[in-house]
Scaffold this motif. Structure first.
Motif, PDB file in Angstrom:
ATOM      1  N   SER A  24       0.766  -1.236  -0.025  1.00  0.00           N
ATOM      2  CA  SER A  24       0.095  -0.127   0.189  1.00  0.00           C
ATOM      3  C   SER A  24       0.953   1.107  -0.082  1.00  0.00           C
ATOM      4  N   GLU A  25       2.064   1.208   0.464  1.00  0.00           N
ATOM      5  CA  GLU A  25       2.940   2.435   0.527  1.00  0.00           C
ATOM      6  C   GLU A  25       3.771   2.516  -0.815  1.00  0.00           C
ATOM      7  N   ALA A  26       3.833   1.312  -1.491  1.00  0.00           N
ATOM      8  CA  ALA A  26       4.337   1.536  -2.781  1.00  0.00           C
ATOM      9  C   ALA A  26       3.397   2.005  -3.837  1.00  0.00           C
ATOM     10  N   TYR A  27       1.995   1.718  -3.572  1.00  0.00           N
ATOM     11  CA  TYR A  27       1.031   2.280  -4.429  1.00  0.00           C
ATOM     12  C   TYR A  27      -0.161   3.110  -3.527  1.00  0.00           C
ATOM     13  N   PRO A  28       0.368   4.418  -3.299  1.00  0.00           N
ATOM     14  CA  PRO A  28      -0.478   5.130  -2.651  1.00  0.00           C
ATOM     15  C   PRO A  28      -1.829   5.158  -3.320  1.00  0.00           C
ATOM     16  N   GLY A  29      -2.958   5.268  -2.568  1.00  0.00           N
ATOM     17  CA  GLY A  29      -4.252   5.350  -2.896  1.00  0.00           C
ATOM     18  C   GLY A  29      -4.805   4.176  -3.582  1.00  0.00           C
ATOM     19  N   ALA A  30      -4.156   3.094  -3.707  1.00  0.00           N
ATOM     20  CA  ALA A  30      -4.690   1.873  -4.213  1.00  0.00           C
ATOM     21  C   ALA A  30      -5.739   1.318  -3.186  1.00  0.00           C
ATOM     22  N   GLU A  31      -6.852   0.857  -3.662  1.00  0.00           N
ATOM     23  CA  GLU A  31      -7.813   0.173  -2.866  1.00  0.00           C
ATOM     24  C   GLU A  31      -7.705  -1.153  -2.697  1.00  0.00           C
ATOM     25  N   ILE A  32      -7.447  -1.653  -1.327  1.00  0.00           N
ATOM     26  CA  ILE A  32      -7.300  -2.966  -1.122  1.00  0.00           C
ATOM     27  C   ILE A  32      -8.529  -3.633  -0.614  1.00  0.00           C
ATOM     28  N   THR A  33      -8.631  -4.967  -1.419  1.00  0.00           N
ATOM     29  CA  THR A  33      -9.853  -5.726  -1.010  1.00  0.00           C
ATOM     30  C   THR A  33      -9.086  -7.058  -0.558  1.00  0.00           C
ATOM     31  N   TRP A  34      -9.313  -7.573   0.701  1.00  0.00           N
ATOM     32  CA  TRP A  34      -8.738  -8.632   1.218  1.00  0.00           C
ATOM     33  C   TRP A  34      -9.718 -10.032   1.335  1.00  0.00           C
ATOM     34  N   VAL A  35      -9.409 -10.849   0.590  1.00  0.00           N
ATOM     35  CA  VAL A  35     -10.173 -12.219   0.772  1.00  0.00           C
ATOM     36  C   VAL A  35      -9.774 -13.228   1.947  1.00  0.00           C
ATOM     37  N   THR A  36     -10.641 -13.415   2.921  1.00  0.00           N
ATOM     38  CA  THR A  36     -10.163 -14.248   4.005  1.00  0.00           C
ATOM     39  C   THR A  36     -11.113 -15.320   4.230  1.00  0.00           C
ATOM     40  N   GLU A  37     -10.828 -16.217   5.175  1.00  0.00           N
ATOM     41  CA  GLU A  37     -11.534 -17.063   5.836  1.00  0.00           C
ATOM     42  C   GLU A  37     -12.407 -16.472   7.057  1.00  0.00           C
ATOM     43  N   THR A  38     -13.367 -17.052   7.583  1.00  0.00           N
ATOM     44  CA  THR A  38     -14.216 -16.303   8.425  1.00  0.00           C
ATOM     45  C   THR A  38     -13.355 -16.016   9.892  1.00  0.00           C
ATOM     46  N   LEU A  39     -12.600 -16.850  10.174  1.00  0.00           N
ATOM     47  CA  LEU A  39     -11.528 -16.478  11.568  1.00  0.00           C
ATOM     48  C   LEU A  39     -10.837 -15.550  11.230  1.00  0.00           C
ATOM     49  N   GLY A  40     -10.468 -15.212  10.060  1.00  0.00           N
ATOM     50  CA  GLY A  40      -9.504 -13.902   9.837  1.00  0.00           C
ATOM     51  C   GLY A  40     -10.103 -12.897   9.671  1.00  0.00           C
ATOM     52  N   GLU A  41     -11.425 -12.726   9.552  1.00  0.00           N
ATOM     53  CA  GLU A  41     -12.220 -11.519   9.318  1.00  0.00           C
ATOM     54  C   GLU A  41     -11.924 -10.546  10.218  1.00  0.00           C
ATOM     55  N   SER A  42     -12.162 -10.698  11.496  1.00  0.00           N
ATOM     56  CA  SER A  42     -12.118  -9.325  12.466  1.00  0.00           C
ATOM     57  C   SER A  42     -10.848  -8.770  12.390  1.00  0.00           C
ATOM     58  N   PHE A  43      -9.810  -9.647  12.368  1.00  0.00           N
ATOM     59  CA  PHE A  43      -8.218  -9.424  12.305  1.00  0.00           C
ATOM     60  C   PHE A  43      -7.903  -8.529  11.280  1.00  0.00           C
ATOM     61  N   VAL A  44      -8.509  -9.010   9.986  1.00  0.00           N
ATOM     62  CA  VAL A  44      -8.152  -8.189   8.793  1.00  0.00           C
ATOM     63  C   VAL A  44      -9.004  -6.914   8.651  1.00  0.00           C
ATOM     64  N   ARG A  45      -9.826  -6.750   9.403  1.00  0.00           N
ATOM     65  CA  ARG A  45     -10.829  -5.480   9.062  1.00  0.00           C
ATOM     66  C   ARG A  45     -10.038  -4.374   9.784  1.00  0.00           C
ATOM     67  N   TRP A  46      -9.458  -4.641  10.604  1.00  0.00           N
ATOM     68  CA  TRP A  46      -9.038  -3.194  11.567  1.00  0.00           C
ATOM     69  C   TRP A  46      -7.597  -2.715  10.675  1.00  0.00           C
ATOM     70  N   HIS A  47      -7.092  -3.425   9.668  1.00  0.00           N
ATOM     71  CA  HIS A  47      -6.006  -2.919   9.167  1.00  0.00           C
ATOM     72  C   HIS A  47      -6.191  -1.726   8.205  1.00  0.00           C
ATOM     73  N   PRO A  48      -5.443  -0.650   8.636  1.00  0.00           N
ATOM     74  CA  PRO A  48      -5.595   0.570   7.890  1.00  0.00           C
ATOM     75  C   PRO A  48      -5.481   0.554   6.226  1.00  0.00           C
ATOM     76  N   SER A  49      -4.622  -0.372   5.714  1.00  0.00           N
ATOM     77  CA  SER A  49      -4.532  -0.479   4.348  1.00  0.00           C
ATOM     78  C   SER A  49      -5.647  -1.238   3.642  1.00  0.00           C
ATOM     79  N   VAL A  50      -6.515  -2.046   4.594  1.00  0.00           N
ATOM     80  CA  VAL A  50      -7.617  -2.593   3.845  1.00  0.00           C
ATOM     81  C   VAL A  50      -8.921  -1.881   3.846  1.00  0.00           C
ATOM     82  N   ASP A  51      -9.406  -1.850   2.570  1.00  0.00           N
ATOM     83  CA  ASP A  51     -10.528  -0.921   2.200  1.00  0.00           C
ATOM     84  C   ASP A  51     -12.001  -1.884   2.399  1.00  0.00           C
ATOM     85  N   ARG A  52     -11.577  -3.245   1.938  1.00  0.00           N
ATOM     86  CA  ARG A  52     -12.766  -4.071   1.766  1.00  0.00           C
ATOM     87  C   ARG A  52     -12.461  -5.436   2.104  1.00  0.00           C
ATOM     88  N   VAL A  53     -13.278  -6.304   2.653  1.00  0.00           N
ATOM     89  CA  VAL A  53     -13.061  -7.532   3.053  1.00  0.00           C
ATOM     90  C   VAL A  53     -14.060  -8.359   2.512  1.00  0.00           C
TER      91      VAL A  53
END
Length: 181
Positions: free
Chosen positions: A8-37
Motif C-alpha cells: 500500500s505504501e508502494a502504491y499510494p491510493g490503491a484500494e485493497i480488498t482482502w479475501v479471508t476465511e471467517t476466522l481472519g475477518e475481524s483481524f483483517v478489518r482493523w488494518h488501515p490499508s484494507v478497504d474491503r473484506v
C-alpha cells in the motif's frame, strides 16, 4: 500484514480488498490499508457439505462469493498462500496479472495459475519473509527492524481510488493499482 502495508505504501491510493476465511475477518478489518473484506466461509462449507441441504447451501454461497469477487476487475491479484484453495480463488478473480510463488514456494501445483511466479529461494522461510518476497516483487520494501507504527485508517472516497484485494487465509491477494504507477 506488513506485506500489505508495504504494498500500500508502494502504491499510494490503491484500494485493497482482502479475501479471508471467517476466522481472519475481524483481524483483517482493523488494518488501515484494507478497504474491503470478502469472506469465504470454507470451514462452514466443509462442515455442512455432506448433507443434502448443506450441499445446496454451499453451492448457493459459493456462487454468491465468486459473483461478488468477480464484480471488480483487479490490476494485480497476489496469492500469499500458494495452495490450491487460494489459487482457485486467485484464478476466478478478474485480473490480467496474477502473482504468486513459483514451484519452490507454492504447493499443490498452485503456481500454474500465476502469470508472475516469484522465487523465494529457500523453502524454509518464515511466513513474514515469504510474503515480503511477493511485496518486494511488486515494489514494496521490508519494514525497518525497529518496526513502524501502522498508520491510522483515513477516510478516502473509494470512487477516486483504484481497487485492490488481498487475503490472509486462504491466501489470495489482489490489487487493482493505478496503471500510471
Amino acid at each position: 500484514l506488513p506485506s500489505v502495508l508495504s504494498i500500500s505504501e508502494a502504491y499510494p491510493g490503491a484500494e485493497i480488498t482482502w479475501v479471508t476465511e471467517t476466522l481472519g475477518e475481524s483481524f483483517v478489518r482493523w488494518h488501515p490499508s484494507v478497504d474491503r473484506v470478502l469472506v469465504v466461509p470454507t470451514r462452514v462449507w466443509r462442515a455442512v457439505f455432506h448433507t443434502p441441504s448443506g450441499f445446496l447451501r454451499v453451492i448457493r454461497e459459493a456462487w454468491r462469493f465468486f459473483r461478488e469477487l468477480r464484480q471488480s476487475e483487479y490490476d494485480i491479484v497476489v496469492d500469499f498462500h500458494g495452495v490450491l484453495k487460494s489459487a482457485v480463488i486467485c484464478r476466478f478473480a478478474r485480473s490480467a496479472r496474477r502473482v504468486g510463488y513459483d514451484s519452490t514456494g507454492a504447493k499443490e501445483l498452485s503456481y500454474l495459475v500465476y502469470h508472475e511466479k516469484v522465487n523465494i529461494g529457500e523453502r524454509k522461510l518464515s511466513r513474514f519473509k515469504r510474503n515480503m518476497k511477493l511485496a518486494e516483487h511488486l515494489g514494496g520494501e521490508e519494514p525497518a527492524p525497529s518496526g513502524r507504527r501502522i498508520p491510522e485508517k483515513t477516510s478516502v472516497q473509494a470512487s477516486n481510488r483504484p481497487s485492490c484485494a488481498f487475503d490472509s487465509s486462504p491466501g489470495l491477494s489482489a490489487a487493482n493499482l493505478d496503471a500510471s504507477l
